[in-house]
Design a protein around this motif. Sequence first.
Motif, PDB file in Angstrom:
ATOM      1  N   ARG A 181     146.460 -15.874  65.961  1.00  0.00           N
ATOM      2  CA  ARG A 181     145.033 -15.810  65.622  1.00  0.00           C
ATOM      3  C   ARG A 181     144.287 -14.885  66.577  1.00  0.00           C
TER       4      ARG A 181
ATOM      5  N   TYR B   9     147.170 -21.985  62.687  1.00  0.00           N
ATOM      6  CA  TYR B   9     145.991 -21.790  63.537  1.00  0.00           C
ATOM      7  C   TYR B   9     145.244 -20.514  63.181  1.00  0.00           C
TER       8      TYR B   9
ATOM      9  N   ASN C  40     141.509 -26.075  64.602  1.00  0.00           N
ATOM     10  CA  ASN C  40     141.172 -25.255  63.429  1.00  0.00           C
ATOM     11  C   ASN C  40     140.673 -26.181  62.320  1.00  0.00           C
TER      12      ASN C  40
END
Length: 273
Positions: free
Chosen positions: A118, A149, A184
């Motif tokens: 990410r 994520y 998340n």
Amino acid sequence: MNKKECFIGSISNYKGGTGKTITAVNLSAGLAIQKKKVLIIDIDPQSDTTRALMQDPMKINNCIYQLLDPGEKQPIDLKDCIYSTIHENLDILPNITETSGLEIPLAINFPESNWNLRNKIYDYVKDKYDYALIDCPPTLSIFVSNALYASDFVMIPVDAGSGNSLEGVKGVLELMQSVRDNGNPNLRFIKILINKIDRRKSAHKANIQEAQNRFGEENIFETTIPTSSVFETIETMRKTSVFSYSPTSKGAQGFRTFTKEFLSFFEPERSGE
């Protein structure tokens, strides 16, 4: 005019043989054919998506390995890891088999390493693409955690002929909830895609009914992907999409229909087009 929102999604099932990579390759190609700007991210060290879509896999210089390697000394520019594919509008962040060796180094840095993907891709992808799809390995590994994520949504393919693939759905949903709870919260499950279906077979009908009973009919895409020798040939070749290999086949038609249903989920204002 503001750019439309970009959606990043993981295609995951920890059971193998569910049509996960076939879904990733052909949905991304289908979206590109619909004039969407798409990035496919191959986070599976088996690298089947890379071999299917890259024009020349031998020319990979930087890839997911360099992005995720905790021992990499020099920062890697994401643009240097992205390549064109056999389809216009579709780019790929490829993988190599050596990435499997990163699992232990990443686990040593757990849980911070969950955010590696990410942190490296999110802002760039959101700015440059309409959709990004992450092809996950058939495990519940650190690579899958990285994918979740980095994602906005998860979709789960299952094999209509295998009751075991439904257990893979349960495992992915449990991991997804853990990711939601630990950083998340906007990650959402969209639906299950039923692959390799032959409605003449009673076992396939029974497994579909079981999926509906366990997960709810509303959580399963209406479109199903038929079993086809075309997919077997493509898997053996390990190169190309169904749209390139056999654009008039039932498999290609299945993915055309599925692409439209997928788009209607994210772009309902266009669903009637």
